[in-house]
Scaffold this motif. Structure first.
Motif, short mmCIF file in Angstrom:
data_model
loop_
_atom_site.label_atom_id
_atom_site.label_comp_id
_atom_site.label_asym_id
_atom_site.label_seq_id
_atom_site.Cartn_x
_atom_site.Cartn_y
_atom_site.Cartn_z
N ASN A 191 0.83 -1.19 0.00
CA ASN A 191 0.00 0.00 0.00
C ASN A 191 0.87 1.25 0.00
N ARG A 192 0.79 2.05 -1.06
CA ARG A 192 1.56 3.28 -1.14
C ARG A 192 0.73 4.51 -0.73
N LYS A 193 -0.44 4.25 -0.11
CA LYS A 193 -1.27 5.38 0.28
C LYS A 193 -0.63 6.22 1.37
N HIS A 194 0.40 5.65 2.07
CA HIS A 194 1.05 6.46 3.09
C HIS A 194 1.75 7.67 2.47
N SER A 195 2.11 7.56 1.18
CA SER A 195 2.69 8.73 0.50
C SER A 195 1.68 9.87 0.46
N LYS A 196 0.40 9.54 0.22
CA LYS A 196 -0.65 10.55 0.23
C LYS A 196 -0.80 11.15 1.63
N TYR A 197 -0.63 10.30 2.66
CA TYR A 197 -0.70 10.79 4.03
C TYR A 197 0.38 11.83 4.27
N TYR A 198 1.60 11.56 3.84
CA TYR A 198 2.69 12.49 4.06
C TYR A 198 2.51 13.77 3.25
N VAL A 199 1.95 13.66 2.07
CA VAL A 199 1.65 14.86 1.29
C VAL A 199 0.61 15.71 2.04
N CYS A 200 -0.42 15.05 2.57
CA CYS A 200 -1.44 15.78 3.33
C CYS A 200 -0.84 16.41 4.58
N VAL A 201 0.04 15.68 5.27
CA VAL A 201 0.70 16.23 6.45
C VAL A 201 1.49 17.48 6.09
N THR A 202 2.24 17.42 5.00
CA THR A 202 3.04 18.57 4.58
C THR A 202 2.15 19.77 4.26
N ILE A 203 1.04 19.52 3.57
CA ILE A 203 0.12 20.61 3.25
C ILE A 203 -0.46 21.22 4.52
N LEU A 204 -0.90 20.36 5.45
CA LEU A 204 -1.55 20.85 6.67
C LEU A 204 -0.57 21.47 7.65
N LEU A 205 0.67 20.96 7.69
CA LEU A 205 1.65 21.48 8.64
C LEU A 205 2.45 22.66 8.11
N TYR A 206 2.38 22.90 6.81
CA TYR A 206 3.27 23.91 6.25
C TYR A 206 2.56 24.85 5.26
N PHE A 207 2.17 24.32 4.12
CA PHE A 207 1.72 25.20 3.04
C PHE A 207 0.40 25.90 3.35
N LEU A 208 -0.61 25.17 3.84
CA LEU A 208 -1.91 25.78 4.11
C LEU A 208 -1.82 26.89 5.15
N PRO A 209 -1.26 26.63 6.34
CA PRO A 209 -1.20 27.73 7.33
C PRO A 209 -0.35 28.91 6.87
N LEU A 210 0.71 28.65 6.10
CA LEU A 210 1.54 29.76 5.63
C LEU A 210 0.77 30.63 4.63
N VAL A 211 -0.05 30.00 3.78
CA VAL A 211 -0.87 30.78 2.85
C VAL A 211 -1.87 31.64 3.62
N VAL A 212 -2.53 31.04 4.63
CA VAL A 212 -3.50 31.79 5.43
C VAL A 212 -2.83 32.95 6.15
N MET A 213 -1.69 32.68 6.78
CA MET A 213 -0.98 33.75 7.50
C MET A 213 -0.45 34.80 6.54
N GLY A 214 0.05 34.36 5.40
CA GLY A 214 0.56 35.33 4.42
C GLY A 214 -0.52 36.30 3.96
N CYS A 215 -1.71 35.77 3.67
CA CYS A 215 -2.82 36.64 3.24
C CYS A 215 -3.24 37.58 4.37
N ALA A 216 -3.34 37.04 5.60
CA ALA A 216 -3.77 37.86 6.73
C ALA A 216 -2.78 38.99 7.01
N TYR A 217 -1.49 38.66 7.05
CA TYR A 217 -0.50 39.68 7.36
C TYR A 217 -0.29 40.66 6.20
N LEU A 218 -0.53 40.22 4.98
CA LEU A 218 -0.45 41.14 3.85
C LEU A 218 -1.50 42.24 3.99
#
Length: 316
Positions: A191-218
């Motif tokens: 099962n290679r679905k754990h790769s999807k899990y790590y992609v989701c983790v990266t999005i939730l731990l890094y990219f999504l909050p940074l986008v939200v904070m970037g827009c707010a602080y801008l």
């Protein structure tokens, strides 16, 4: 065998070497230098963040919405530094797990929860600053509401990290013990679905909050720095605007520091999920130790930033 182990990856560990051999042996002097570097993180982070916790809890005037989130951020960072940094370094250097199954599960589980709590505490501060500055007439979040948000952040953090706890395991090789994530097979097919899990983790731990904070602080930054202080304004107005600018500038520095420290680590693990053969080279251990040091060092910078950029007279 390596083909089996590469499907048993863990998000906060160095990818294991082929078979049960140890080709990534370092000279003692290099290990000593790395040990000093990692120990420095723990000392500065724990002392600095515990000091922040004490200042906020010991002084009633410091118990504001922003500071409650800073308190949660300091707790998460001090905890991760104390419980994970040295252990992670030891495992990365020796490629052997000395700490048993219970701590293996905790060590796979807790960093994701702590990083989630850290980054979403920053996100909550950004949204609170946005509401306070862009919509100043709306009611601010209460102390009780802030504590509820902190509790929700930790519940979501624990849920996100739970798969790493549940599937953690240890295995005995002829010359060492390893700690890894044993993802389940479906109908006998790897099962290679754990790769999807790590992609989701990266999005939730890094990219999504940074986008939200970037827009707010801008939006907040454009509003505050576009506001000229009239010559006939009261001293009180000038002080309030200056204080708001200082707080926003301080939090932007905190967020940028986090983003810089964690970007190489997230890119590393994303590449590992899809191109594992790249990580069998001799140099990869030194590269991993460097980017892991940078990521773990994010836990020690915030108290220094608060000290340098926050005026003690400003109640944030």
């Amino acid at each position: 065998p390596w083909d089996t182990l590469r499907n048993h990856s863990a998000y906060f560990f160095f990818p294991w070497t082929p078979g049960s051999t140890r080709p990534f042996v370092q000279p003692v002097w290099r290990i000593v230098l790395w040990a000093i570097a990692y120990s420095g993180i723990v000392i500065v982070s724990v002392v600095g963040n515990v000091t922040v916790i004490w200042i906020i809890t010991a002084h009633k005037r410091m118990r504001t919405v922003t500071n409650y989130f800073l308190l949660n951020l300091a707790f998460a960072e001090a905890s991760m530094s104390a419980f994970n940094t040295v252990i992670n370094f030891t495992y990365a250097v020796h490629n052997e797990w000395y700490f048993g199954l219970v701590y293996c599960r905790f060590h796979n589980f807790f960093p994701i929860a702590a990083v989630f709590a850290s980054i979403y505490s920053m996100t909550a501060i950004a949204l609170d600053r946005y509401m306070a500055i862009i919509h100043p007439l709306q009611q601010r979040m209460s102390s009780t509401g802030t504590k509820v948000v902190v509790g929700v952040i930790w519940i979501l953090a624990l849920l996100l990290a739970f798969p790493q706890y549940y599937y953690s395991n240890t295995s005995q090789f002829p010359d060492r013990v390893i700690c890894y994530i044993e993802w389940p097979d479906l109908m006998g097919i790897k099962n290679r679905k754990h790769s999807k899990y790590y992609v989701c983790v990266t999005i939730l731990l890094y990219f999504l909050p940074l986008v939200v904070m970037g827009c707010a602080y801008l939006v907040v930054g454009l509003t505050l720095w576009a506001s000229e202080i009239p010559g006939d304004s009261s001293d009180r107005y000038k002080e309030q605007l200056t204080a708001k600018r200082k707080v926003v500038k301080m939090m932007i520095v905190v967020v940028c520091t986090f983003a810089i420290c964690w970007l190489p680590y997230h890119v590393y693990f994303l590449l590992y999920q899809f191109f594992p053969d790249m990580f069998e080279k001799q140099f990869i251990q030194q590269f991993y130790l460097a980017i892991m040091w940078l990521a773990m060092s994010s836990t020690m910078y915030n108290p220094i930033i608060y000290c340098c950029l926050n005026d003690r007279s400003v109640n944030i």
